[in-house]
Design a protein around this motif. Sequence first.
Motif, PDB file in Angstrom:
ATOM      1  N   ASP A   1      67.120  24.120  43.738  1.00 42.95           N
ATOM      2  CA  ASP A   1      67.238  25.476  44.299  1.00 42.95           C
ATOM      3  C   ASP A   1      66.118  26.376  43.774  1.00 42.95           C
ATOM      4  O   ASP A   1      65.891  27.465  44.295  1.00 42.95           O
ATOM      5  CB  ASP A   1      68.608  26.071  43.951  1.00 42.95           C
ATOM      6  CG  ASP A   1      68.909  26.001  42.479  1.00 42.95           C
ATOM      7  OD1 ASP A   1      68.998  27.046  41.833  1.00 42.95           O
ATOM      8  OD2 ASP A   1      69.035  24.881  41.936  1.00 42.95           O
TER       9      ASP A   1
ATOM     10  N   LYS B   1      65.960  15.065  28.648  1.00 41.13           N
ATOM     11  CA  LYS B   1      65.713  15.961  27.511  1.00 41.13           C
ATOM     12  C   LYS B   1      66.687  17.149  27.609  1.00 41.13           C
ATOM     13  O   LYS B   1      67.315  17.347  28.667  1.00 41.13           O
ATOM     14  CB  LYS B   1      64.252  16.410  27.486  1.00 41.13           C
ATOM     15  CG  LYS B   1      63.924  17.427  28.542  1.00 41.13           C
ATOM     16  CD  LYS B   1      62.501  17.904  28.400  1.00 41.13           C
ATOM     17  CE  LYS B   1      62.247  18.936  29.484  1.00 41.13           C
ATOM     18  NZ  LYS B   1      60.853  19.221  29.709  1.00 41.13           N
TER      19      LYS B   1
ATOM     20  N   THR C   1      75.746  25.369  28.565  1.00 45.36           N
ATOM     21  CA  THR C   1      75.216  26.635  28.059  1.00 45.36           C
ATOM     22  C   THR C   1      73.700  26.615  28.235  1.00 45.36           C
ATOM     23  O   THR C   1      73.117  25.569  28.537  1.00 45.36           O
ATOM     24  CB  THR C   1      75.489  26.834  26.543  1.00 45.36           C
ATOM     25  OG1 THR C   1      74.676  25.898  25.841  1.00 45.36           O
ATOM     26  CG2 THR C   1      76.933  26.637  26.192  1.00 45.36           C
TER      27      THR C   1
HETATM   28  P1  GDP Z   1      71.707  19.724  29.681  1.00 48.23           P
HETATM   29  O1  GDP Z   1      71.323  20.259  28.351  1.00 48.23           O
HETATM   30  O2  GDP Z   1      70.671  18.796  30.213  1.00 48.23           O
HETATM   31  O3  GDP Z   1      73.064  19.140  29.715  1.00 48.23           O
HETATM   32  O4  GDP Z   1      71.668  20.967  30.686  1.00 48.23           O
HETATM   33  P2  GDP Z   1      72.853  21.926  31.202  1.00 48.23           P
HETATM   34  O5  GDP Z   1      73.613  21.252  32.274  1.00 48.23           O
HETATM   35  O6  GDP Z   1      73.583  22.445  30.020  1.00 48.23           O
HETATM   36  O7  GDP Z   1      71.981  23.055  31.919  1.00 48.23           O
HETATM   37  C1  GDP Z   1      70.976  23.777  31.243  1.00 48.23           C
HETATM   38  C2  GDP Z   1      70.684  25.063  31.980  1.00 48.23           C
HETATM   39  O8  GDP Z   1      70.145  24.778  33.280  1.00 48.23           O
HETATM   40  C3  GDP Z   1      71.916  25.933  32.216  1.00 48.23           C
HETATM   41  O9  GDP Z   1      71.540  27.309  32.073  1.00 48.23           O
HETATM   42  C4  GDP Z   1      72.301  25.619  33.649  1.00 48.23           C
HETATM   43  O10 GDP Z   1      72.966  26.691  34.271  1.00 48.23           O
HETATM   44  C5  GDP Z   1      70.949  25.402  34.288  1.00 48.23           C
HETATM   45  N1  GDP Z   1      71.041  24.504  35.431  1.00 48.23           N
HETATM   46  C6  GDP Z   1      71.571  23.250  35.457  1.00 48.23           C
HETATM   47  N2  GDP Z   1      71.472  22.727  36.690  1.00 48.23           N
HETATM   48  C7  GDP Z   1      70.908  23.654  37.472  1.00 48.23           C
HETATM   49  C8  GDP Z   1      70.530  23.689  38.866  1.00 48.23           C
HETATM   50  O11 GDP Z   1      70.736  22.756  39.649  1.00 48.23           O
HETATM   51  N3  GDP Z   1      69.923  24.840  39.303  1.00 48.23           N
HETATM   52  C9  GDP Z   1      69.645  25.910  38.488  1.00 48.23           C
HETATM   53  N4  GDP Z   1      69.040  26.953  39.010  1.00 48.23           N
HETATM   54  N5  GDP Z   1      69.996  25.873  37.177  1.00 48.23           N
HETATM   55  C10 GDP Z   1      70.606  24.778  36.672  1.00 48.23           C
END
Ligand code: GDP
Length: 459
Positions: free
Chosen positions: A341, A231, A252
């Motif tokens: 984390d 999601k 983002t």
């Molecule tokens: P997507 O929409 O599933 O592709 O998610 P994104 O990769 O764009 O990440 C969504 C949000 O979660 C962003 O603000 C990222 O910085 C944060 N985020 C992604 N992976 C991690 C993680 O391993 N640890 C933390 N604390 N935040 C994460």
Amino acid sequence: MPSTNSTIAAIATAPGVAAIGIVRLSGADAIATADRVFRSKLGRGLTESSTGRITRGVVVGTDLEPIDECLVICRRAPNSYTGEDTAELHCHGSPTALAEILRAVLANGARQAEPGEFTKRAFLNGRLDLTQAEAVIDIIEAETVAVAKNAAAQLGGAIARRIDDGYGELLDIAAHFHATVDYPDEDIDDFKAGEYAFKLGQLENSLRELYDTFERGKVLKNGVAAAIIGKPNVGKSSLLNALVGFDRAIVTANPGTTRDTIEERAVFGGTLTRLIDTAGLRGTRDEAEAEGVERAIRAARDAELVIAVFDGSANLTDEDAAVLTNAKDAANAVAVVTKSDLPPVLSDKSLGDGFSAVVRVSSKTGEGLSALSDAIIAALPEFPRGRTGEIITNARQAEAVDRAAEFVHAASLALARGVTPDAALVEIESALTAIGEITGRNIREDTIERIFERFCVGK
Ligand code: GDP
């Protein structure tokens, strides 16, 4: 392409600063042209040097001033890569100096080579068959060691060896059939017909076996498709970036950033994998995003491996449930619980047992990525093995092999039905044409053009 007897030249090494840079020439005047821009240390001209000998000296620019020290290797026709006289100027890898050296060579009678023109000449002069020429580009472009090894064996003639015997046998059969058409007194007795049917059957099997290697060949060359689904905002794009090692996807904090699918290639345990980052799965009114979601579902369905991503710092939602459903339908699926984390909320148990592994990772700290890589390697589907060098990775060759098998099959049927020799001959000759296309024995000029256009300049 322009005429093949002119002398061509190109910088053969990649653009950019490097230790060594090579300017390459081929054609009847290659050695004399190189000699005009070269001053040997011992005062001996290149035209006197023997094949393969290294001559040291300086190379001069268009103003006849020395521009670099270099080593020159000349080879004489037909014992060279192209089958023509060739000269290679091994200089320092300075883009500026190399460009000036090339300019000087061009000012002295050579012309700039077209992409792949050296290898095209090698093919036209009979130094390489077409499968070998195509292996050259495969080695250059290989993304995994397995592809390079397969291409190296093909460069050694593995495919040609495999089909040459069959080609020879078909030619013999065709000659006999021709004789019966031209001289009606000649006949093909039952014993001979039986022998031919047996040989055609063997050849058909061998061609079909070869064609079947293309399934693995496609995977070797294009990679296994692995769809990353989840999601919005669970960390799919961050995971892709972490796995590939650089920022490829847009990350983002706004849900729905990845509206289309993004592909990156990564090698897991020697297997090339196409990681496909998809739009987050959720119900949406936004038309573009809805299309993205649709594509994500399709990508998951078409992928050989599904990497389902869940946010470890939150509980499952209905949208996650939709992800679980899509993952369950996949033949191979790995679950990734991201954001390790942050304080853990999601339990492994809540994901059910549809995954070959559940791995906790943090794309932020890199924790768990190595375990995820192992889980991906373990979950990658197995493809039938083939002997190195005999795995077809090229669609053109595969199509010709398939067509050849069909015509050989039709020829055996014709033989079995006892049709007139001229009818069987039509099928046999079509099979000969198809096999001939594989190695380039008989191939149309425009096909040749298309093949060599894919090469880089200087190869
Ligand atoms: P997507 O929409 O599933 O592709 O998610 P994104 O990769 O764009 O990440 C969504 C949000 O979660 C962003 O603000 C990222 O910085 C944060 N985020 C992604 N992976 C991690 C993680 O391993 N640890 C933390 N604390 N935040 C994460």
